[in-house]
Design a protein around this motif. Sequence first.
Motif, PDB file in Angstrom:
ATOM      1  N   TYR A  63     -11.939 -48.909 122.687  1.00 16.03           N
ATOM      2  CA  TYR A  63     -12.809 -50.353 122.914  1.00 16.03           C
ATOM      3  C   TYR A  63     -14.094 -49.659 123.333  1.00 16.03           C
ATOM      4  O   TYR A  63     -14.398 -48.588 123.598  1.00 16.03           O
ATOM      5  CB  TYR A  63     -12.048 -51.059 124.117  1.00 16.03           C
ATOM      6  N   GLY A  64     -15.191 -50.715 122.897  1.00 14.61           N
ATOM      7  CA  GLY A  64     -16.503 -50.337 123.195  1.00 14.61           C
ATOM      8  C   GLY A  64     -16.915 -50.861 124.658  1.00 14.61           C
ATOM      9  O   GLY A  64     -16.509 -51.957 125.006  1.00 14.61           O
ATOM     10  N   LEU A  65     -17.876 -50.147 125.064  1.00 14.15           N
ATOM     11  CA  LEU A  65     -18.379 -50.625 126.652  1.00 14.15           C
ATOM     12  C   LEU A  65     -19.796 -50.391 126.599  1.00 14.15           C
ATOM     13  O   LEU A  65     -20.433 -49.151 125.990  1.00 14.15           O
ATOM     14  CB  LEU A  65     -17.748 -49.770 127.696  1.00 14.15           C
ATOM     15  N   PRO A  66     -20.835 -51.074 126.993  1.00 14.02           N
ATOM     16  CA  PRO A  66     -22.297 -50.820 127.287  1.00 14.02           C
ATOM     17  C   PRO A  66     -22.378 -49.631 128.232  1.00 14.02           C
ATOM     18  O   PRO A  66     -21.766 -49.978 129.301  1.00 14.02           O
ATOM     19  CB  PRO A  66     -22.885 -52.318 127.498  1.00 14.02           C
ATOM     20  N   ARG A  67     -23.364 -48.868 128.116  1.00 16.68           N
ATOM     21  CA  ARG A  67     -23.810 -48.205 129.303  1.00 16.68           C
ATOM     22  C   ARG A  67     -24.502 -48.999 130.338  1.00 16.68           C
ATOM     23  O   ARG A  67     -25.191 -49.695 130.027  1.00 16.68           O
ATOM     24  CB  ARG A  67     -24.555 -46.887 128.670  1.00 16.68           C
ATOM     25  N   ARG A  68     -24.243 -48.519 131.703  1.00 13.27           N
ATOM     26  CA  ARG A  68     -24.796 -49.229 132.795  1.00 13.27           C
ATOM     27  C   ARG A  68     -26.206 -48.929 132.985  1.00 13.27           C
ATOM     28  O   ARG A  68     -27.008 -49.702 133.481  1.00 13.27           O
ATOM     29  CB  ARG A  68     -24.053 -49.157 133.953  1.00 13.27           C
ATOM     30  N   ASP A  69     -26.650 -47.646 132.737  1.00 15.32           N
ATOM     31  CA  ASP A  69     -27.639 -47.100 133.042  1.00 15.32           C
ATOM     32  C   ASP A  69     -28.569 -46.914 131.918  1.00 15.32           C
ATOM     33  O   ASP A  69     -29.592 -46.527 132.034  1.00 15.32           O
ATOM     34  CB  ASP A  69     -27.514 -45.845 133.697  1.00 15.32           C
ATOM     35  N   GLU A  70     -28.293 -47.306 130.775  1.00 19.74           N
ATOM     36  CA  GLU A  70     -28.943 -47.236 129.516  1.00 19.74           C
ATOM     37  C   GLU A  70     -29.063 -48.408 128.535  1.00 19.74           C
ATOM     38  O   GLU A  70     -28.015 -48.784 127.774  1.00 19.74           O
ATOM     39  CB  GLU A  70     -28.654 -46.259 128.425  1.00 19.74           C
ATOM     40  N   GLY A  72     -28.850 -51.101 125.916  1.00 24.44           N
ATOM     41  CA  GLY A  72     -28.649 -51.159 124.437  1.00 24.44           C
ATOM     42  C   GLY A  72     -27.875 -49.985 123.834  1.00 24.44           C
ATOM     43  O   GLY A  72     -27.591 -50.040 122.551  1.00 24.44           O
ATOM     44  N   VAL A  73     -27.410 -49.108 124.801  1.00 24.76           N
ATOM     45  CA  VAL A  73     -26.615 -47.799 124.320  1.00 24.76           C
ATOM     46  C   VAL A  73     -24.993 -48.469 124.787  1.00 24.76           C
ATOM     47  O   VAL A  73     -24.714 -48.585 125.568  1.00 24.76           O
ATOM     48  CB  VAL A  73     -26.841 -46.723 125.219  1.00 24.76           C
ATOM     49  N   THR A  74     -24.198 -47.967 123.783  1.00 21.84           N
ATOM     50  CA  THR A  74     -22.665 -48.324 124.155  1.00 21.84           C
ATOM     51  C   THR A  74     -21.959 -47.014 123.633  1.00 21.84           C
ATOM     52  O   THR A  74     -22.546 -46.261 122.656  1.00 21.84           O
ATOM     53  CB  THR A  74     -22.250 -49.483 123.107  1.00 21.84           C
ATOM     54  N   ASP A  75     -20.902 -46.893 123.990  1.00 17.53           N
ATOM     55  CA  ASP A  75     -19.760 -45.788 123.784  1.00 17.53           C
ATOM     56  C   ASP A  75     -18.338 -46.470 123.541  1.00 17.53           C
ATOM     57  O   ASP A  75     -17.931 -47.723 123.956  1.00 17.53           O
ATOM     58  CB  ASP A  75     -19.646 -44.986 124.930  1.00 17.53           C
ATOM     59  N   VAL A  76     -17.476 -45.741 122.610  1.00 20.42           N
ATOM     60  CA  VAL A  76     -16.103 -45.926 122.598  1.00 20.42           C
ATOM     61  C   VAL A  76     -15.571 -45.261 123.369  1.00 20.42           C
ATOM     62  O   VAL A  76     -15.554 -44.085 123.582  1.00 20.42           O
ATOM     63  CB  VAL A  76     -15.779 -45.763 121.023  1.00 20.42           C
ATOM     64  N   TRP A  77     -14.650 -45.959 124.135  1.00 20.39           N
ATOM     65  CA  TRP A  77     -13.537 -45.250 125.085  1.00 20.39           C
ATOM     66  C   TRP A  77     -12.053 -45.465 124.576  1.00 20.39           C
ATOM     67  O   TRP A  77     -11.884 -46.253 124.029  1.00 20.39           O
ATOM     68  CB  TRP A  77     -13.951 -46.244 126.292  1.00 20.39           C
ATOM     69  N   ILE A  91     -16.128 -41.764 121.546  1.00 20.64           N
ATOM     70  CA  ILE A  91     -17.225 -41.241 120.612  1.00 20.64           C
ATOM     71  C   ILE A  91     -18.563 -41.999 121.188  1.00 20.64           C
ATOM     72  O   ILE A  91     -18.465 -43.115 121.657  1.00 20.64           O
ATOM     73  CB  ILE A  91     -17.013 -42.688 119.484  1.00 20.64           C
ATOM     74  N   PRO A  92     -19.276 -41.024 121.665  1.00 20.58           N
ATOM     75  CA  PRO A  92     -20.727 -41.564 122.361  1.00 20.58           C
ATOM     76  C   PRO A  92     -21.495 -42.278 121.308  1.00 20.58           C
ATOM     77  O   PRO A  92     -21.391 -42.028 120.043  1.00 20.58           O
ATOM     78  CB  PRO A  92     -21.193 -40.304 122.829  1.00 20.58           C
ATOM     79  N   GLN A  93     -22.096 -43.361 121.948  1.00 18.90           N
ATOM     80  CA  GLN A  93     -23.072 -43.934 121.086  1.00 18.90           C
ATOM     81  C   GLN A  93     -22.362 -44.695 119.702  1.00 18.90           C
ATOM     82  O   GLN A  93     -23.011 -44.570 118.580  1.00 18.90           O
ATOM     83  CB  GLN A  93     -24.388 -43.207 120.492  1.00 18.90           C
ATOM     84  N   ALA A  94     -21.379 -45.488 120.200  1.00 20.31           N
ATOM     85  CA  ALA A  94     -20.790 -46.004 119.051  1.00 20.31           C
ATOM     86  C   ALA A  94     -20.200 -47.279 119.747  1.00 20.31           C
ATOM     87  O   ALA A  94     -20.273 -47.616 120.891  1.00 20.31           O
ATOM     88  CB  ALA A  94     -19.303 -45.195 118.555  1.00 20.31           C
TER      89      ALA A  94
END
Length: 101
Positions: A63-70, A72-77, A91-94
């Motif tokens: 699943y994807g989650l937005p980064r709390r500290d950036e 517009g940047v999201t990652d897949v967990w 997957i970072p930045q996805a």
Amino acid sequence: MRENSECPSISPDGTRVAYKKDRGGQDWGIAVLDLATGVEHELAEARSVDDQLEWLDDDTVLYGLPRRDEAGVTDVWALDLASGSTPTLFIPQAWSPSVLR
């Protein structure tokens, strides 16, 4: 399927359904329903997951989650279904993964 749930995804082996579940106030958790027993199991993800879940394999959801500290940047967990598992960066930045089988 279940009250307060959205975005179902069937496991590759067809035995379970993963979905996001409203924990209240638009705070979305992850739950998995065993289709044979009807037992629902909530997974250990404390962050709110507002994305379509995808199965990596029979025992892992993505699943994807937005980064709390950036902004517009999201990652897949990835999160294993086993009790005591913790989410890991897959997957970072996805965003919003799709698995080809």
